[in-house]
Design a protein around this motif. Structure first.
Motif, PDB file in Angstrom:
ATOM      1  N   PHE A 178      70.324  92.126   7.625  1.00  0.00           N
ATOM      2  CA  PHE A 178      71.489  91.329   7.228  1.00  0.00           C
ATOM      3  C   PHE A 178      72.186  92.013   6.049  1.00  0.00           C
ATOM      4  N   SER A 179      73.522  91.961   6.057  1.00  0.00           N
ATOM      5  CA  SER A 179      74.283  92.656   5.023  1.00  0.00           C
ATOM      6  C   SER A 179      74.613  91.706   3.863  1.00  0.00           C
ATOM      7  N   LEU A 180      74.069  92.030   2.681  1.00  0.00           N
ATOM      8  CA  LEU A 180      74.337  91.211   1.489  1.00  0.00           C
ATOM      9  C   LEU A 180      75.843  91.174   1.223  1.00  0.00           C
ATOM     10  N   GLU A 181      76.466  92.357   1.310  1.00  0.00           N
ATOM     11  CA  GLU A 181      77.904  92.460   1.030  1.00  0.00           C
ATOM     12  C   GLU A 181      78.717  91.562   1.967  1.00  0.00           C
ATOM     13  N   ARG A 182      78.419  91.624   3.233  1.00  0.00           N
ATOM     14  CA  ARG A 182      79.187  90.834   4.210  1.00  0.00           C
ATOM     15  C   ARG A 182      78.880  89.328   4.071  1.00  0.00           C
ATOM     16  N   ILE A 183      77.660  89.001   3.662  1.00  0.00           N
ATOM     17  CA  ILE A 183      77.323  87.581   3.447  1.00  0.00           C
ATOM     18  C   ILE A 183      78.087  87.051   2.226  1.00  0.00           C
ATOM     19  N   GLU A 250      79.383  73.063  11.290  1.00  0.00           N
ATOM     20  CA  GLU A 250      79.711  74.443  11.671  1.00  0.00           C
ATOM     21  C   GLU A 250      78.612  75.402  11.197  1.00  0.00           C
ATOM     22  N   PHE A 251      78.109  76.209  12.121  1.00  0.00           N
ATOM     23  CA  PHE A 251      77.046  77.167  11.794  1.00  0.00           C
ATOM     24  C   PHE A 251      77.563  78.580  12.016  1.00  0.00           C
ATOM     25  N   ILE A 252      77.495  79.376  10.952  1.00  0.00           N
ATOM     26  CA  ILE A 252      78.045  80.741  11.012  1.00  0.00           C
ATOM     27  C   ILE A 252      76.873  81.719  10.932  1.00  0.00           C
ATOM     28  N   PRO A 253      76.675  82.549  11.973  1.00  0.00           N
ATOM     29  CA  PRO A 253      75.552  83.496  11.900  1.00  0.00           C
ATOM     30  C   PRO A 253      75.791  84.538  10.814  1.00  0.00           C
ATOM     31  N   ALA A 254      74.780  84.807   9.990  1.00  0.00           N
ATOM     32  CA  ALA A 254      74.920  85.848   8.952  1.00  0.00           C
ATOM     33  C   ALA A 254      75.111  87.190   9.645  1.00  0.00           C
ATOM     34  N   PRO A 255      76.048  88.003   9.147  1.00  0.00           N
ATOM     35  CA  PRO A 255      76.350  89.267   9.828  1.00  0.00           C
ATOM     36  C   PRO A 255      75.383  90.401   9.469  1.00  0.00           C
ATOM     37  N   PRO A 256      75.104  91.264  10.458  1.00  0.00           N
ATOM     38  CA  PRO A 256      74.275  92.439  10.180  1.00  0.00           C
ATOM     39  C   PRO A 256      75.083  93.530   9.494  1.00  0.00           C
ATOM     40  N   GLU A 257      74.401  94.543   8.923  1.00  0.00           N
ATOM     41  CA  GLU A 257      75.068  95.704   8.290  1.00  0.00           C
ATOM     42  C   GLU A 257      76.044  96.348   9.279  1.00  0.00           C
ATOM     43  N   SER A 259      78.459  96.171  12.082  1.00  0.00           N
ATOM     44  CA  SER A 259      79.262  95.124  12.705  1.00  0.00           C
ATOM     45  C   SER A 259      79.433  95.340  14.210  1.00  0.00           C
ATOM     46  N   THR A 260      78.985  96.492  14.712  1.00  0.00           N
ATOM     47  CA  THR A 260      79.194  96.762  16.145  1.00  0.00           C
ATOM     48  C   THR A 260      77.986  96.348  16.992  1.00  0.00           C
TER      49      THR A 260
END
Ligand code: 13P
Ligand code: SF4
Length: 314
Positions: A178-183, A250-257, A259-260
């Motif tokens: 999981f990407s701290l920056e994107r979270i 609303e549930f938002i999945p945490a994004p991975p480092e 994005s693809t």
């Protein structure tokens, strides 16, 4: 076969063979919907120990099926795809873990349930993320402890309990990415959203989480909370039950480092499909076996976990 036909056939086979379908929260939605019970690792073990069914189909990963077989050796246990492994279990080969244990003979060995039967056979007490804290706290404060294989969970429990357990250096490939920056960006975009994280995530993420817990704990927290938006840092399969129990939240999945990729999905968990579940019930394979010598050693730390869990109302 159409999805409707598969569902119909699975239900017929299940009834005729007196089988029970147990599914983990990370399974694809269709499997969760057809299962007799959906739960976290602890609940799946508790169900496997008490079921009166002749057959258990464990829709999860291999160690979950193995745990069911260890607890219920007289039942036949199947898993839709035998290749459904776990990166944590793989990060802890029994021979290497055995050498670590032997190098620390005065230590009590605690193993996360995400391990092979051979590692459990080297263990004093098994834990899951639901009961790890209470089980560690049930031991005397000066008890020397080895904790494996998840270093993030071990580190988190050390911080919570003030213990200094020796940690095995294992991680889960899903929770590590999981990407701290994107979270942090997401938190700015959804300022009122609460961050829910599984303790297999790295410490820097757990530090900023509003709630840290097992899959069942995350689900319970979201259901009981008055908040309406949540960022969820665990495998995305859990969102199915979260949304089902809380249709207006609303549930938002945490994004991975990256994005693809769909790296917030556990590719092992997703190896099981509705079609493989049908074939597994129909053909009665792949079947899980555990050799009796290993089983006798591995059942003790699992039963100890179940006893301690029920003592603490878990
Ligand atoms: P839970 O016991 O919280 O369901 O976790 C299992 C697991 O494999 C997490 O990655
Ligand atoms: Fe194992 Fe991680 Fe998959 Fe859980 S999400 S089963 S710990 S690989």
């Amino acid at each position: 076969m159409t999805k409707e036909k598969l569902i119909e056939q699975i239900n017929v086979l299940k009834k005729n063979k007196n089988a029970i379908i147990l599914a983990h929260y990370y399974q694809e939605s269709d499997i969760q919907d057809i299962a007799d019970f959906v739960g976290d690792s602890l609940a799946l073990a508790q169900w496997a120990a008490k079921t009166t069914a002749d057959i258990i189909v464990l829709c999860g990963v291999h160690f979950m099926g193995e745990t069911a077989k260890i607890l219920s050796p007289d039942k036949r246990v199947f898993i839709p795809d035998m290749k459904a492994g776990c990166s944590l279990a793989e990060s802890c080969p029994a021979d290497e873990f055995g050498a670590f244990v032997h190098a620390h003979p005065d230590h009590t060995v605690i193993s996360y349930v995400n391990t092979t039967a051979a590692v459990k056979a080297l263990t004093d007490i098994v834990v899951t993320s639901t009961n790890a804290k209470v089980i560690v706290e049930s031991l005397p404060e000066d008890e020397k402890i080895i904790f494996g294989p998840d270093k993030n969970l071990g580190d988190y429990i050390n911080k919570l309990t003030g213990r200094d357990m020796l940690l095995w250096d294992g991680v889960c490939h899903v929770h590590e990415q999981f990407s701290l920056e994107r979270i942090l960006e997401l938190k700015k975009e959804y300022p009122s959203a609460l961050l829910l994280a599984h303790p297999e995530c790295p410490g820097y993420l757990l530090q900023i989480a509003d709630h840290v817990g097992s899959t069942s704990s995350i689900l319970k927290f979201a259901t009981q909370s008055d908040n309406r938006q949540f960022i969820v840092a665990t495998e995305a399969g859990i969102l199915h039950q979260m949304q089902r129990e809380n249709p207006d939240k609303e549930f938002i999945p945490a994004p991975p480092e990256d994005s693809t990729c769909a790296c917030n999905e556990c590719f092992y968990m997703k190896m099981n499909t509705l079609e493989k579940l049908y074939l597994c019930l129909k053909n009665e394979r792949p079947e899980i076996f555990v050799d009796e010598e290993t089983r006798i050693k591995a059942v003790k730390p699992i039963e100890r976990m179940l006893e301690l869990s029920s003592k603490h109302g878990l």
